[in-house]
Write a protein that holds these residues in place. Sequence first.
Motif, PDB file in Angstrom:
ATOM      1  N   ASP A  33      24.466 -63.502  64.519  1.00 53.59           N
ATOM      2  CA  ASP A  33      23.501 -64.239  65.456  1.00 53.59           C
ATOM      3  C   ASP A  33      24.911 -64.151  66.593  1.00 53.59           C
ATOM      4  O   ASP A  33      24.566 -64.464  68.041  1.00 53.59           O
ATOM      5  CB  ASP A  33      23.630 -65.927  65.712  1.00 53.59           C
ATOM      6  N   PHE A  50      32.458 -69.347  65.430  1.00 49.93           N
ATOM      7  CA  PHE A  50      33.736 -69.522  63.853  1.00 49.93           C
ATOM      8  C   PHE A  50      33.348 -68.994  62.775  1.00 49.93           C
ATOM      9  O   PHE A  50      32.023 -69.355  62.553  1.00 49.93           O
ATOM     10  CB  PHE A  50      33.474 -71.528  64.236  1.00 49.93           C
ATOM     11  N   HIS A  80      34.394 -75.579  61.812  1.00 50.44           N
ATOM     12  CA  HIS A  80      33.302 -75.932  62.939  1.00 50.44           C
ATOM     13  C   HIS A  80      33.680 -77.279  63.018  1.00 50.44           C
ATOM     14  O   HIS A  80      33.077 -77.513  64.477  1.00 50.44           O
ATOM     15  CB  HIS A  80      31.664 -75.164  63.173  1.00 50.44           C
ATOM     16  N   ARG A 106      28.023 -66.574  53.313  1.00 46.03           N
ATOM     17  CA  ARG A 106      27.414 -65.681  53.432  1.00 46.03           C
ATOM     18  C   ARG A 106      26.635 -64.526  52.614  1.00 46.03           C
ATOM     19  O   ARG A 106      27.019 -63.880  51.908  1.00 46.03           O
ATOM     20  CB  ARG A 106      28.708 -64.946  54.609  1.00 46.03           C
ATOM     21  N   PHE A 113      32.784 -69.907  50.028  1.00 49.12           N
ATOM     22  CA  PHE A 113      32.908 -70.325  51.211  1.00 49.12           C
ATOM     23  C   PHE A 113      31.757 -70.946  51.896  1.00 49.12           C
ATOM     24  O   PHE A 113      31.568 -71.716  53.447  1.00 49.12           O
ATOM     25  CB  PHE A 113      33.619 -70.040  52.372  1.00 49.12           C
TER      26      PHE A 113
HETATM   27  C1  LIG Z   1      24.758 -68.264  56.283  1.00 52.69           C
HETATM   28  S1  LIG Z   1      25.850 -67.369  56.268  1.00 52.69           S
HETATM   29  C2  LIG Z   1      25.970 -66.934  58.153  1.00 52.69           C
HETATM   30  C3  LIG Z   1      25.854 -65.991  59.083  1.00 52.69           C
HETATM   31  C4  LIG Z   1      25.105 -65.557  59.935  1.00 52.69           C
HETATM   32  N1  LIG Z   1      24.877 -66.887  61.072  1.00 52.69           N
HETATM   33  C5  LIG Z   1      24.811 -64.297  60.592  1.00 52.69           C
HETATM   34  O1  LIG Z   1      24.073 -64.314  61.652  1.00 52.69           O
HETATM   35  O2  LIG Z   1      25.302 -63.316  59.984  1.00 52.69           O
HETATM   36  C6  LIG Z   1      27.173 -69.006  55.938  1.00 52.69           C
HETATM   37  C7  LIG Z   1      29.192 -68.807  57.183  1.00 52.69           C
HETATM   38  O3  LIG Z   1      29.670 -70.335  57.229  1.00 52.69           O
HETATM   39  C8  LIG Z   1      31.125 -69.959  57.179  1.00 52.69           C
HETATM   40  N2  LIG Z   1      31.861 -71.545  57.172  1.00 52.69           N
HETATM   41  C9  LIG Z   1      31.266 -72.304  55.751  1.00 52.69           C
HETATM   42  N3  LIG Z   1      32.156 -73.361  56.070  1.00 52.69           N
HETATM   43  C10 LIG Z   1      32.642 -73.567  57.384  1.00 52.69           C
HETATM   44  C11 LIG Z   1      33.012 -74.217  58.192  1.00 52.69           C
HETATM   45  N4  LIG Z   1      33.748 -75.262  58.116  1.00 52.69           N
HETATM   46  N5  LIG Z   1      33.425 -73.642  59.654  1.00 52.69           N
HETATM   47  C12 LIG Z   1      33.101 -72.342  59.996  1.00 52.69           C
HETATM   48  N6  LIG Z   1      32.131 -71.895  59.446  1.00 52.69           N
HETATM   49  C13 LIG Z   1      31.852 -72.289  58.134  1.00 52.69           C
HETATM   50  C14 LIG Z   1      31.035 -69.414  55.502  1.00 52.69           C
HETATM   51  O4  LIG Z   1      32.150 -68.608  55.572  1.00 52.69           O
HETATM   52  C15 LIG Z   1      29.795 -67.963  55.852  1.00 52.69           C
HETATM   53  O5  LIG Z   1      30.533 -66.979  56.662  1.00 52.69           O
END
Ligand SMILES: C[S@@+](CC[C@H](N)C(=O)[O-])C[C@H]1O[C@@H](n2cnc3c(N)ncnc32)[C@H](O)[C@@H]1O
Length: 189
Positions: A33, A50, A80, A106, A113
Amino acid sequence: MFHPILNQAHAWVERVLRPGDLAVDATVGNGRDTAILAERVGPGGRVIGFDLQQDALDAASARLTSPGTADRVTLVRTGHEGMARVVAQHFPGRRPKAVMFNLGYRPGGDRAFATRPVTTLPALAAALDIVLPGGIITIVCYPGHAGGKDEQDAVLAWARAIPSVRATVVLYQFWNAVNAPCLLAVTPK
Ligand SMILES: C[S@@+](CC[C@H](N)C(=O)[O-])C[C@H]1O[C@@H](n2cnc3c(N)ncnc32)[C@H](O)[C@@H]1O
């Protein structure tokens, strides 16, 4: 006829963003993204991303290979839920036109996470406060992993409670698929 859910999120965001805009990737993950936002805002635009995991930020940096895109992206290793403060620190006086949330964990990364409602909900509230009228917040929820259904329910309840004078809220989902993710778009008025 119907775009897959992530493509639909990109299509909506790309329709709203203009060259020079500020955009936020609230969950950088592997950076897909982030890279799309960086392309869309162009050389005069900026993206702030973030994530809690350094691995995620490194993967995202490695993905910013298209000329000029790395220069317009700021990646921050922080939650975030601090979005309003961190965006104001990095871009004083500016508000984002688009904020993307791709919840869950992820792919290929540490599931410890995964996003959680306790931080996702404050982050969504912050996004709604700072995104420009006419802009967009997209949120993809995944009910199929541990905690994912509770998070999706919390996000849907948050979205349903937004007064319609404040924002338009649209829900997109392949309804008869098992554990199908859902996509919310919130467009503040
Ligand atoms: C589904 S992944 C995102 C996929 C990404 N948008 C892509 O294009 O590859 C969700 C991410 O949110 C992060 N995450 C979890 N809690 C978070 C927080 N409180 N603030 C920011 N990021 C966070 C995780 O570390 C993980 O890497």
